[in-house]
Design a protein around this motif. Structure first.
Motif, mmCIF file in Angstrom:
data_model
loop_
_atom_site.group_PDB
_atom_site.id
_atom_site.type_symbol
_atom_site.label_atom_id
_atom_site.label_comp_id
_atom_site.label_asym_id
_atom_site.label_seq_id
_atom_site.Cartn_x
_atom_site.Cartn_y
_atom_site.Cartn_z
ATOM 1 N N HIS A 1 -3.673 -9.406 12.717
ATOM 2 C CA HIS A 1 -2.327 -8.389 12.648
ATOM 3 C C HIS A 1 -2.800 -6.828 12.892
ATOM 4 N N GLY A 2 -3.576 -6.833 13.863
ATOM 5 C CA GLY A 2 -4.084 -5.448 14.555
ATOM 6 C C GLY A 2 -4.967 -4.754 13.377
ATOM 7 N N GLY A 3 -5.671 -5.592 12.657
ATOM 8 C CA GLY A 3 -6.562 -4.921 11.704
ATOM 9 C C GLY A 3 -5.974 -4.489 10.290
ATOM 10 N N ASP A 4 -4.424 -4.803 10.083
ATOM 11 C CA ASP A 4 -4.091 -4.326 8.993
ATOM 12 C C ASP A 4 -3.590 -5.424 8.434
ATOM 13 N N LEU A 5 -4.214 -5.674 7.183
ATOM 14 C CA LEU A 5 -3.883 -6.882 6.303
ATOM 15 C C LEU A 5 -2.285 -6.820 5.820
ATOM 16 N N ALA A 6 -1.941 -5.706 5.537
ATOM 17 C CA ALA A 6 -0.490 -5.354 4.996
ATOM 18 C C ALA A 6 0.322 -5.720 6.033
ATOM 19 N N ALA A 7 -0.037 -5.693 7.285
ATOM 20 C CA ALA A 7 1.138 -5.916 8.268
ATOM 21 C C ALA A 7 1.296 -7.579 8.442
ATOM 22 N N ALA A 8 0.377 -8.349 7.621
ATOM 23 C CA ALA A 8 0.545 -9.739 7.777
ATOM 24 C C ALA A 8 1.602 -10.223 6.717
ATOM 25 N N PHE A 9 2.083 -9.299 5.908
ATOM 26 C CA PHE A 9 3.020 -9.517 4.887
ATOM 27 C C PHE A 9 4.116 -8.580 4.713
ATOM 28 N N ARG A 10 4.365 -7.776 5.906
ATOM 29 C CA ARG A 10 5.345 -6.693 5.588
ATOM 30 C C ARG A 10 6.724 -7.148 5.716
ATOM 31 N N GLY A 11 7.695 -6.934 4.937
ATOM 32 C CA GLY A 11 8.829 -7.435 4.512
ATOM 33 C C GLY A 11 9.166 -8.812 4.092
ATOM 34 N N THR A 12 8.033 -9.245 3.440
ATOM 35 C CA THR A 12 8.057 -10.707 3.057
ATOM 36 C C THR A 12 8.940 -10.760 1.843
ATOM 37 N N ALA A 13 9.633 -11.514 1.531
ATOM 38 C CA ALA A 13 10.299 -12.116 0.445
ATOM 39 C C ALA A 13 9.635 -13.190 -0.773
ATOM 40 N N THR A 14 8.471 -13.577 -0.017
ATOM 41 C CA THR A 14 7.513 -14.366 -0.916
ATOM 42 C C THR A 14 7.024 -13.791 -2.152
ATOM 43 N N ARG A 15 6.972 -14.598 -3.468
ATOM 44 C CA ARG A 15 6.331 -14.150 -4.582
ATOM 45 C C ARG A 15 4.772 -14.574 -4.627
ATOM 46 N N PHE A 16 3.875 -13.745 -4.703
ATOM 47 C CA PHE A 16 2.604 -14.034 -4.694
ATOM 48 C C PHE A 16 2.038 -14.255 -6.033
ATOM 49 N N PHE A 17 1.164 -15.130 -6.477
ATOM 50 C CA PHE A 17 0.344 -15.130 -7.479
ATOM 51 C C PHE A 17 -1.286 -15.219 -7.207
ATOM 52 N N VAL A 18 -1.944 -14.291 -7.259
ATOM 53 C CA VAL A 18 -3.519 -14.168 -7.035
ATOM 54 C C VAL A 18 -4.198 -14.293 -8.030
ATOM 55 N N ALA A 19 -5.229 -15.181 -8.228
ATOM 56 C CA ALA A 19 -6.283 -15.232 -9.301
ATOM 57 C C ALA A 19 -7.756 -15.462 -8.921
ATOM 58 N N SER A 20 -8.601 -14.686 -9.355
ATOM 59 C CA SER A 20 -10.125 -14.651 -9.266
ATOM 60 C C SER A 20 -10.885 -15.333 -10.317
ATOM 61 N N PHE A 21 -11.835 -15.359 -10.121
ATOM 62 C CA PHE A 21 -12.692 -15.944 -11.641
ATOM 63 C C PHE A 21 -14.028 -14.899 -11.372
ATOM 64 N N SER A 22 -14.069 -14.480 -12.565
ATOM 65 C CA SER A 22 -15.295 -13.310 -12.765
ATOM 66 C C SER A 22 -16.637 -13.721 -12.316
ATOM 67 N N SER A 23 -16.999 -14.725 -12.341
ATOM 68 C CA SER A 23 -18.595 -15.058 -12.079
ATOM 69 C C SER A 23 -18.441 -15.712 -10.426
ATOM 70 N N ASP A 24 -17.330 -15.707 -9.852
ATOM 71 C CA ASP A 24 -17.339 -16.130 -8.575
ATOM 72 C C ASP A 24 -17.891 -15.299 -7.564
ATOM 73 N N TRP A 25 -19.207 -15.449 -6.853
ATOM 74 C CA TRP A 25 -19.818 -14.590 -5.988
ATOM 75 C C TRP A 25 -19.297 -14.842 -4.376
ATOM 76 N N LEU A 26 -18.969 -16.090 -4.227
ATOM 77 C CA LEU A 26 -18.683 -16.626 -3.050
ATOM 78 C C LEU A 26 -17.392 -15.901 -2.455
ATOM 79 N N PHE A 27 -16.380 -15.949 -3.284
ATOM 80 C CA PHE A 27 -15.002 -15.217 -3.237
ATOM 81 C C PHE A 27 -14.786 -14.446 -4.305
ATOM 82 N N PRO A 28 -15.473 -13.341 -4.367
ATOM 83 C CA PRO A 28 -15.522 -12.435 -5.572
ATOM 84 C C PRO A 28 -14.004 -11.720 -5.997
ATOM 85 N N THR A 29 -13.807 -11.038 -6.995
ATOM 86 C CA THR A 29 -12.629 -10.671 -7.351
ATOM 87 C C THR A 29 -12.468 -9.445 -6.396
ATOM 88 N N SER A 30 -13.462 -8.681 -5.766
ATOM 89 C CA SER A 30 -12.957 -7.716 -5.198
ATOM 90 C C SER A 30 -12.330 -8.106 -3.844
#
Lengths: 384, 221
Positions: free
Chosen positions: A301-330
């Motif tokens: 999406h042209g280097g802009d992650l927000a552009a992938a979701f602009r105008g979306t009506a979808t509700r998101f739930f994002v969760a990470s785990f504190s000791s996950d270093w493969l897909f870290p919280t950052s």
């Protein structure tokens, strides 16, 4: 290492077959397209209670029932079922084996077809086209339509499953009321690609791999695939979890030796590797790890992650785990900030756990409460 | 010293939704400022008492940011759109004019850069609603004058070396900052510790002496 393992037994998977096939990102049309899947619960009359679960790299469609090859409980059995956070008394849960997988969906292990869809009497093997996470999602979309579902109440998944969730929300926003990407990221990091490459190199270095044509003599590159699994398994755990489980415990040996597995942790990893080769196809592993490595939603999406979701009506739930270093919280936080920039409706929590990336598959009460509450809130709003 | 970070009643395990009578009084005052159907961001939303009220009673599109993970998890488990984050680091990512109202309740004194947080609030929202404990209250002044030590009152009840409240201010200080930044004070009032409106709302000087908490509604000039 153990002797070569025979190809795993044939199992009849429940499948939907689409004769017209699927156009892939690489330009190839693969026909016919088979999507193996399982469902749990009942689709309501309004067809408004369907939740699609997307599995991770080595997962499968057997979310909440014994896996037919191993006999082990479903991989998200703790989360999916009657009265559980993903309550099958309320939701109609669908899970499909990913495109490129080896549990019944079109993939390297299935019979190769020519451009007209005629069977060629041999498996695809390494001739299977390069696929992307978006191709996987397109295949799932075909299945969902086939089941008569225009809009999913939810799309949920962890790790590579979370990548599929993000791709669903970006590609088919009108078909996704709620999206729950868990322990995942909007792109595969250089470190993650590096670990995958070690796994692929191990498979390709196994003489039994035979340039990918191991199916010709009925052998499998068990040693290489096993090493790939051992490396990957380390990345799924945290140092704390390994220390708690094994520490420096020896396997009954009185003295240290270089000859065999001496430490408990070695024997554990070897066991993980040797059981894995009985249920997973090496060429599938190569295909799917590549698809994960290619994943970069912002770049699409042209280097802009927000552009992938602009105008979306979808509700998101994002969760990470504190000791996950493969897909870290950052990574999750960067995703949340992009969703905020897109003015999306988003919930985000980091679950405290010392179990590493694997935590998303385990019994984590805070995670289950948060995800269950999110889903219940969405269902309330839709009157499900 | 402590400005009482939110500690509203937690949602019942059966998913009981909030009603106004369960809500802290100062949150009720804030809720009264917000019209039906508004888009609201509540920074430091705790377990989401205000969000739940605005969603249920006013049909608002209400979202929250909470720094305490346990509170954020409770809010999400209650079906509210809450993210774990904080005022200093997360506001910059929202687009201009994303909200009608941005609420910062009893948190301004604890952020790293209050001036920048206010700027961000009025960048992403048309109106900002800010409440803070008033350091100009007579008891605070008296304790500092008479004992020569940092005050310890019902509102400011943590020792200086462990308080999260690194930027205390008085009501008159806050008026000065609004003037400096060119913000329009649309409404303001001083309240006591329980959030009851105080009678000295006509005079900023009196409010600064007798008000324990202050509540402001601002917009860009």
């Amino acid at each position: 290492m153990s002797a070569p393992v025979a190809p795993f037994p044939q199992v009849d998977h429940q499948r939907a077959v689409f004769a017209d096939g699927l156009a892939l990102d690489c330009g190839t049309v693969i026909a016919p397209l088979a999507v193996a899947y399982r469902t749990y619960g009942t689709l309501n009359a309004a067809r408004s209670n369907a939740v699609l679960v997307c599995h991770a790299l080595t997962g499968d469609q057997y979310v909440a029932e014994p896996q037919p090859l191993t006999g082990r409980a479903g991989w998200w059995d703790s989360l999916v079922g009657p009265g559980k956070p993903l309550d099958t008394d309320r939701f109609f849960v669908v899970c499909a084996n990913v495109l490129g997988g080896c549990m019944g969906s079109t993939g390297p292990r299935e019979e190769m077809t020519d451009p007209e869809g005629h069977p060629l009497g041999r498996p695809w093997g390494t001739d299977f086209p390069n696929i992307t996470v978006r191709d996987m999602v397109r295949a799932q979309k075909r299945l969902v339509e086939h089941l008569g579902i225009a809009r999913l109440l939810g799309v949920i998944g962890g790790s590579m499953g979370g990548m599929q969730v993000l791709e669903w929300a970006a590609t088919y926003p009108e078909a996704v009321y709620a999206a729950a990407p868990i322990a995942t990221a909007a792109h595969h990091s250089a470190q993650n690609i590096a670990f995958h490459e070690v796994g692929r190199a191990a498979i390709q270095a196994d003489p039994d791999w035979r340039g990918g044509e191991y199916w010709r003599d009925g052998r499998v590159p068990a040693q290489g695939l096993s090493v790939a699994r051992m490396v990957a398994h380390i990345t799924y755990l945290s140092e704390q979890a390994l220390t708690r489980k094994f520490g420096r415990k020896l396997r009954g040996a009185s003295a240290l030796t270089f000859l065999e597995d001496v430490f408990e942790v070695e024997s554990y990893l070897r066991h993980q590797g040797s059981t894995f080769v009985r249920r997973f196809d090496a060429n599938s592993y190569l295909t799917i790890t590549r698809a994960m490595d290619y994943f970069d939603l912002a770049a699409d999406h042209g280097g802009d992650l927000a552009a992938a979701f602009r105008g979306t009506a979808t509700r998101f739930f994002v969760a990470s785990f504190s000791s996950d270093w493969l897909f870290p919280t950052s990574e999750s936080r960067a995703l949340v900030r992009a969703l905020n920039a897109a003015a999306a409706n988003v919930s985000f929590v980091e679950i405290a756990s010392d179990k590493g990336h694997d935590a998303f598959l385990l019994d984590e009460p805070d995670f289950h409460r948060a995800l269950g509450g999110f889903l219940a809130g969405c269902a309330d709003r839709l009157g499900v | 010293m402590d400005g009482h970070p939110r500690a509203g009643q937690g949602p019942g395990s059966g998913g009981i939704r909030y009603v106004a009578k369960n809500m802290r009084l100062d949150l009720r005052l804030i809720a009264e400022m917000i019209p039906a159907g508004a888009k609201v961001l509540d920074i430091g939303c705790g377990d989401g008492a205000l969000l739940a009220h605005l969603t249920a009673e006013k049909g608002a599109d209400a979202r929250g940011i909470e720094i305490d993970m346990a509170e954020a998890t409770r809010a999400v488990a209650a079906g509210l759109a809450v993210i774990h984050g904080d005022a200093d680091h997360d506001l910059a990512f929202y687009p201009d004019g994303a909200f009608d109202f941005v609420v910062l309740s009893r948190t301004l004194q604890a952020v790293e850069r209050p001036r920048e947080v206010l700027r961000q609030m009025l960048r992403i929202g048309r109106h900002a609603v800010v409440s803070f404990p008033n350091f100009g209250h007579w008891l605070v002044r008296w304790q500092l004058l008479s004992a020569g030590r940092m005050p310890m009152t019902g509102t400011w009840h943590r020792h200086w070396y462990e308080t999260p409240n690194i930027h205390p201010c008085t009501i008159r200080d806050f008026f000065d900052l609004c003037a400096l930044e060119g913000y329009v004070v649309e409404q303001w009032l001083a309240v006591d510790e329980h959030g009851m409106k105080a009678p000295w709302r006509r005079s900023a000087r009196l409010a600064n002496l007798f008000g324990e908490q202050a509540l402001f509604q601002l917009r860009r000039g």
